[in-house]
Enzyme design. Structure first.
Site, mmCIF file in Angstrom:
data_model
loop_
_atom_site.group_PDB
_atom_site.id
_atom_site.type_symbol
_atom_site.label_atom_id
_atom_site.label_comp_id
_atom_site.label_asym_id
_atom_site.label_seq_id
_atom_site.Cartn_x
_atom_site.Cartn_y
_atom_site.Cartn_z
ATOM 1 N N LYS A 180 57.667 -13.307 48.470
ATOM 2 C CA LYS A 180 58.699 -13.799 47.551
ATOM 3 C C LYS A 180 58.657 -13.050 46.218
ATOM 4 O O LYS A 180 59.690 -12.619 45.714
ATOM 5 C CB LYS A 180 58.527 -15.309 47.294
ATOM 6 N N ARG A 220 59.957 -26.626 46.576
ATOM 7 C CA ARG A 220 58.945 -26.656 47.628
ATOM 8 C C ARG A 220 58.914 -28.004 48.337
ATOM 9 O O ARG A 220 58.127 -28.182 49.264
ATOM 10 C CB ARG A 220 57.571 -26.407 46.998
ATOM 11 N N ARG A 241 44.935 -9.936 49.116
ATOM 12 C CA ARG A 241 45.335 -10.167 47.721
ATOM 13 C C ARG A 241 44.208 -10.822 46.941
ATOM 14 O O ARG A 241 43.958 -10.483 45.784
ATOM 15 C CB ARG A 241 46.609 -11.019 47.675
ATOM 16 N N ARG A 298 42.699 -13.696 42.730
ATOM 17 C CA ARG A 298 43.385 -14.986 42.595
ATOM 18 C C ARG A 298 42.571 -16.058 43.307
ATOM 19 O O ARG A 298 42.302 -15.960 44.494
ATOM 20 C CB ARG A 298 44.800 -14.871 43.186
ATOM 21 N N ARG A 308 46.890 -24.396 52.048
ATOM 22 C CA ARG A 308 48.244 -24.087 51.551
ATOM 23 C C ARG A 308 49.231 -23.930 52.703
ATOM 24 O O ARG A 308 50.380 -24.353 52.598
ATOM 25 C CB ARG A 308 48.215 -22.820 50.692
HETATM 26 P P1 ATP Z 1 53.824 -16.075 47.306
HETATM 27 O O1 ATP Z 1 52.590 -15.350 47.724
HETATM 28 O O2 ATP Z 1 54.923 -15.887 48.340
HETATM 29 O O3 ATP Z 1 54.260 -15.740 45.947
HETATM 30 P P2 ATP Z 1 52.213 -18.498 46.986
HETATM 31 O O4 ATP Z 1 52.383 -19.835 47.649
HETATM 32 O O5 ATP Z 1 51.002 -17.744 47.324
HETATM 33 O O6 ATP Z 1 53.505 -17.663 47.326
HETATM 34 P P3 ATP Z 1 52.833 -19.301 44.240
HETATM 35 O O7 ATP Z 1 54.272 -19.504 44.489
HETATM 36 O O8 ATP Z 1 52.415 -18.413 43.190
HETATM 37 O O9 ATP Z 1 52.072 -18.685 45.473
HETATM 38 O O10 ATP Z 1 52.190 -20.794 44.031
HETATM 39 C C1 ATP Z 1 50.822 -20.981 43.806
HETATM 40 C C2 ATP Z 1 50.502 -22.475 43.699
HETATM 41 O O11 ATP Z 1 51.200 -23.059 42.574
HETATM 42 C C3 ATP Z 1 50.940 -23.338 44.888
HETATM 43 O O12 ATP Z 1 49.993 -23.330 45.938
HETATM 44 C C4 ATP Z 1 51.096 -24.724 44.232
HETATM 45 O O13 ATP Z 1 49.846 -25.360 44.045
HETATM 46 C C5 ATP Z 1 51.639 -24.400 42.858
HETATM 47 N N1 ATP Z 1 53.120 -24.429 42.839
HETATM 48 C C6 ATP Z 1 53.951 -23.372 42.647
HETATM 49 N N2 ATP Z 1 55.233 -23.749 42.718
HETATM 50 C C7 ATP Z 1 55.239 -25.092 42.965
HETATM 51 C C8 ATP Z 1 56.252 -26.077 43.178
HETATM 52 N N3 ATP Z 1 57.546 -25.760 43.155
HETATM 53 N N4 ATP Z 1 55.866 -27.364 43.396
HETATM 54 C C9 ATP Z 1 54.587 -27.694 43.417
HETATM 55 N N5 ATP Z 1 53.581 -26.823 43.250
HETATM 56 C C10 ATP Z 1 53.881 -25.543 43.021
HETATM 57 MG MG MG Z 2 54.384 -15.489 44.132
#
Ligand code: ATP
Ligand code: MG
Length: 192
Positions: free
Chosen positions: A14, A89, A128, A134, A145
């Site tokens: 994303k 989400r 990553r 991270r 997750r």
């Molecule tokens: P990507 O790798 O595709 O960017 P990701 O799930 O690894 O996706 P982030 O979108 O950066 O990573 O989100 C990291 C964390 O932040 C999530 O696991 C969650 O705990 C929190 N988070 C982010 N967005 C939301 C949301 N809309 N609602 C609730 N928690 C969120």
């Molecule tokens: Mg992201």
């Protein structure tokens, strides 16, 4: 105005694809994950709360997330459009986003669902974690997750299909090919 929801599991790309769309279409970008990580880095109260959830692989509570989103959105003036990355989400977040946009005379233009097989997601996220450090990119938290994604976030696929906004993107393959599919999808709604 283009309001694009970029959707997909953790590690589906994303963020990477959003950056490309920002360049190509001059859109504003909201990454809720980036917003939360910045709060954590700055040691704010919000950051402290967010860290507890993120470290457990859980979602931040909807009410908190919705407030954060509203304030970021209010900061965009004379915007050509917005890419929502990592939001919504949950169904509650999707409903709230719909209301927030409606209050501004707008709506979601398209929802792009980046499809990537789970073993590929796992590989990408572990890599990553090693490269960036991270904290939530470790095997145990990634598994949580993915479970949260499958149970709490996946229902949005049907929700956006009902809204007639859903668009399938093959998210496994060459970066360029994925970008092309996205550009084509966005161009088709931008024309209409
Ligand atoms: P990507 O790798 O595709 O960017 P990701 O799930 O690894 O996706 P982030 O979108 O950066 O990573 O989100 C990291 C964390 O932040 C999530 O696991 C969650 O705990 C929190 N988070 C982010 N967005 C939301 C949301 N809309 N609602 C609730 N928690 C969120
Ligand atoms: Mg992201």
């Amino acid at each position: 105005m283009l309001n694009i929801v970029i959707f997909g599991a953790p590690g589906s790309g994303k963020g990477t694809q959003s950056e490309r769309m920002v360049e190509k279409f001059g859109l504003n970008h909201i990454s809720t994950g980036d917003v939360l990580r910045a709060e954590i880095k700055n040691g704010t109260e919000l950051g402290k709360t967010a860290k507890e959830f993120i470290d457990q692989g859980q979602l931040i509570p909807d009410e908190l997330m919705i407030d954060i989103l509203a304030s970021v959105l209010d900061g965009f003036k004379d915007s050509k459009g917005v890419i929502f990355d990592g939001f919504p989400r949950t169904i509650a977040q999707a409903e709230e986003l719909k209301k927030m946009l409606a209050a501004r005379g707008q709506e979601v233009s398209i929802m792009l669902d980046l499809n990537v097989p789970e073993e590929e997601l796992m590989k990408r996220l572990i890599k990553r974690g090693k490269d960036s450090g991270r904290a939530d990119d470790n095997e145990e938290t990634i598994k949580k997750r993915l479970l949260v994604y499958n149970t709490q976030t996946c229902p949005l696929i049907e929700w956006y299909k009902n809204e007639d906004k859903y668009f399938h993107i093959e998210g496994h393959g060459q970066l360029e090919e994925i970008t092309e599919q996205i550009v084509e999808a966005i161009s088709s709604v931008a024309r209409s």
